[in-house]
Design an enzyme around this catalytic site. Structure first.
Site, mmCIF file in Angstrom:
data_model
loop_
_atom_site.group_PDB
_atom_site.id
_atom_site.type_symbol
_atom_site.label_atom_id
_atom_site.label_comp_id
_atom_site.label_asym_id
_atom_site.label_seq_id
_atom_site.Cartn_x
_atom_site.Cartn_y
_atom_site.Cartn_z
ATOM 1 N N ASP A 67 12.242 79.642 29.527
ATOM 2 C CA ASP A 67 13.232 80.349 30.067
ATOM 3 C C ASP A 67 13.397 81.883 28.870
ATOM 4 O O ASP A 67 12.740 81.671 28.154
ATOM 5 C CB ASP A 67 14.490 80.228 30.173
ATOM 6 C CG ASP A 67 14.919 78.934 29.072
ATOM 7 O OD1 ASP A 67 14.320 79.167 28.197
ATOM 8 O OD2 ASP A 67 16.033 78.315 29.278
ATOM 9 N N ASP A 136 26.604 71.304 30.563
ATOM 10 C CA ASP A 136 26.958 71.274 31.847
ATOM 11 C C ASP A 136 25.686 70.697 32.686
ATOM 12 O O ASP A 136 25.831 70.784 33.977
ATOM 13 C CB ASP A 136 27.534 72.778 32.257
ATOM 14 C CG ASP A 136 26.347 73.814 32.436
ATOM 15 O OD1 ASP A 136 25.106 73.324 31.912
ATOM 16 O OD2 ASP A 136 26.390 74.933 32.698
ATOM 17 N N HIS A 138 22.438 71.623 32.444
ATOM 18 C CA HIS A 138 21.384 72.637 33.083
ATOM 19 C C HIS A 138 20.350 72.348 32.193
ATOM 20 O O HIS A 138 20.181 71.745 30.872
ATOM 21 C CB HIS A 138 21.783 73.918 32.630
ATOM 22 C CG HIS A 138 22.065 74.528 31.420
ATOM 23 N ND1 HIS A 138 23.156 75.125 30.866
ATOM 24 C CD2 HIS A 138 21.048 74.782 30.377
ATOM 25 C CE1 HIS A 138 22.819 75.525 29.682
ATOM 26 N NE2 HIS A 138 21.556 75.435 29.413
ATOM 27 N N GLU A 143 21.207 76.199 36.110
ATOM 28 C CA GLU A 143 22.659 75.834 36.074
ATOM 29 C C GLU A 143 23.066 75.090 37.477
ATOM 30 O O GLU A 143 22.461 74.842 38.188
ATOM 31 C CB GLU A 143 23.660 77.188 36.171
ATOM 32 C CG GLU A 143 23.055 78.258 34.703
ATOM 33 C CD GLU A 143 23.844 77.665 33.696
ATOM 34 O OE1 GLU A 143 24.355 76.426 33.418
ATOM 35 O OE2 GLU A 143 24.311 78.487 32.842
HETATM 36 C C1 GLP Z 1 20.019 76.731 26.127
HETATM 37 C C2 GLP Z 1 18.681 76.669 26.778
HETATM 38 C C3 GLP Z 1 18.114 75.163 27.274
HETATM 39 C C4 GLP Z 1 18.961 74.296 26.155
HETATM 40 C C5 GLP Z 1 20.059 73.982 26.220
HETATM 41 C C6 GLP Z 1 20.848 73.520 25.252
HETATM 42 O O1 GLP Z 1 20.871 77.615 27.123
HETATM 43 N N1 GLP Z 1 18.249 77.478 27.817
HETATM 44 O O2 GLP Z 1 16.700 75.053 27.462
HETATM 45 O O3 GLP Z 1 18.263 73.052 26.333
HETATM 46 O O4 GLP Z 1 20.940 75.461 26.437
HETATM 47 O O5 GLP Z 1 20.956 73.781 24.127
HETATM 48 P P1 GLP Z 1 21.068 73.218 22.599
HETATM 49 O O6 GLP Z 1 19.868 72.276 22.312
HETATM 50 O O7 GLP Z 1 21.194 74.299 21.548
HETATM 51 O O8 GLP Z 1 22.258 72.232 22.872
#
Ligand code: GLP
Length: 261
Positions: A67, A136, A138, A143
């Site tokens: 992404d 949440d 995702h 989302e």
């Molecule tokens: C981000 C990314 C995701 C990631 C998630 C959790 O927004 N787009 O790919 O898995 O949120 O992030 P973290 O590993 O910092 O908790």
């Protein structure tokens, strides 16, 4: 879905790195799927260490990112393309053009998304996709409410994700872009092996819904229940709400060594 509960983030990183090293030994031109967020950082450090020790080479590998934020300037430190270069790509022997990501600066975003899905197909698909999960539920930036069949496209972030990610923007939620490009859930599900890592109590509810809840767009991670080869690596805190935690521990403790991840 294989759920593996491990003592800490370091052991999770080493376990995921083992699967990637094994893949690259078997198939040096493998296609990796790279994730951002904090969850994979220890894994990238572990892969860099193994590379420096001469144990693994990425020289013939390719990689696709999950992404990207829309509209962050090319040199912005939080542009995911720059985050991945800093955390991983520039620290190993990946070829300069081996990593691709969705183009959040494209003039025609839908066309860039379609081209990105096609580029993944043209490369033969992703062999091993690294994943984290948002609080949440995702996956990438899919989302809650995302189509379970979605392809790479533009999404609007939830206020929860904007607030979760504000820490990367000096704590300023207003600085977090509202729009992103993300591989769709349908795109991600085409990867041949999914390896999701989650640590900490803040992920326990999302992990509970992903692993043991019903499959629903409200918890996008739950779609992984339909994947034939999904591995979920958790620490105790992230696994705190799992009903079958004892069974997952028992299964992993008794896993035949030849099976791998
Ligand atoms: C981000 C990314 C995701 C990631 C998630 C959790 O927004 N787009 O790919 O898995 O949120 O992030 P973290 O590993 O910092 O908790």
């Amino acid at each position: 879905m294989e759920v593996v509960i491990l003592p800490d983030a370091q052991t999770i990183a080493a376990t995921a790195a083992g699967a990637i090293a094994e893949l690259l030994h078997r198939r040096p031109d493998a296609v990796l799927g790279l994730a951002t967020g904090s969850s994979p950082l220890a894994l990238y450090d572990e892969l860099v260490a193994r590379h420096q020790a001469g144990q693994v080479s990425f020289a013939r590998a390719k990689a696709f990112m999950l992404d990207e934020y829309v509209g962050l300037p090319a040199d912005h430190p939080e542009r995911y393309r720059n985050v991945i270069d800093r955390a991983f790509a520039s620290r190993v022997d990946l070829a300069p053009d081996a990593v691709q990501g969705p183009d959040g600066l494209a003039a025609d975003l839908p066309a860039a998304c379609a081209a990105y899905d096609q580029a993944i197909r043209d490369a033969g698909g992703v062999d091993l996709q690294i994943l984290g999960i948002g609080s949440d539920g995702h996956i990438a930036f899919n989302e809650p409410g995302s189509s379970l069949a979605s392809r790479t496209r533009v999404k609007t972030l939830t206020t929860q994700t904007i607030s979760d990610n504000a820490r990367f923007f000096g704590g300023d939620a207003a600085a977090v872009p509202r729009h992103v490009l993300t591989q769709g859930l349908g795109t991600i599900m085409e990867a041949r092996h999914l390896v999701l890592m989650a640590t900490g109590r803040a992920k326990a509810e999302a992990v509970h819904h992903m692993v043991e809840g019903g499959v629903t767009a409200m918890w996008p991670g739950s779609l992984l229940q339909f994947h034939p080869h999904a591995t979920v690596l958790l620490d105790d805190a992230a696994a705190a709400r799992l009903q079958l935690a004892g069974y997952y521990r028992h299964t992993y403790a008794n896993k035949p060594a030849w099976q791998g991840l």
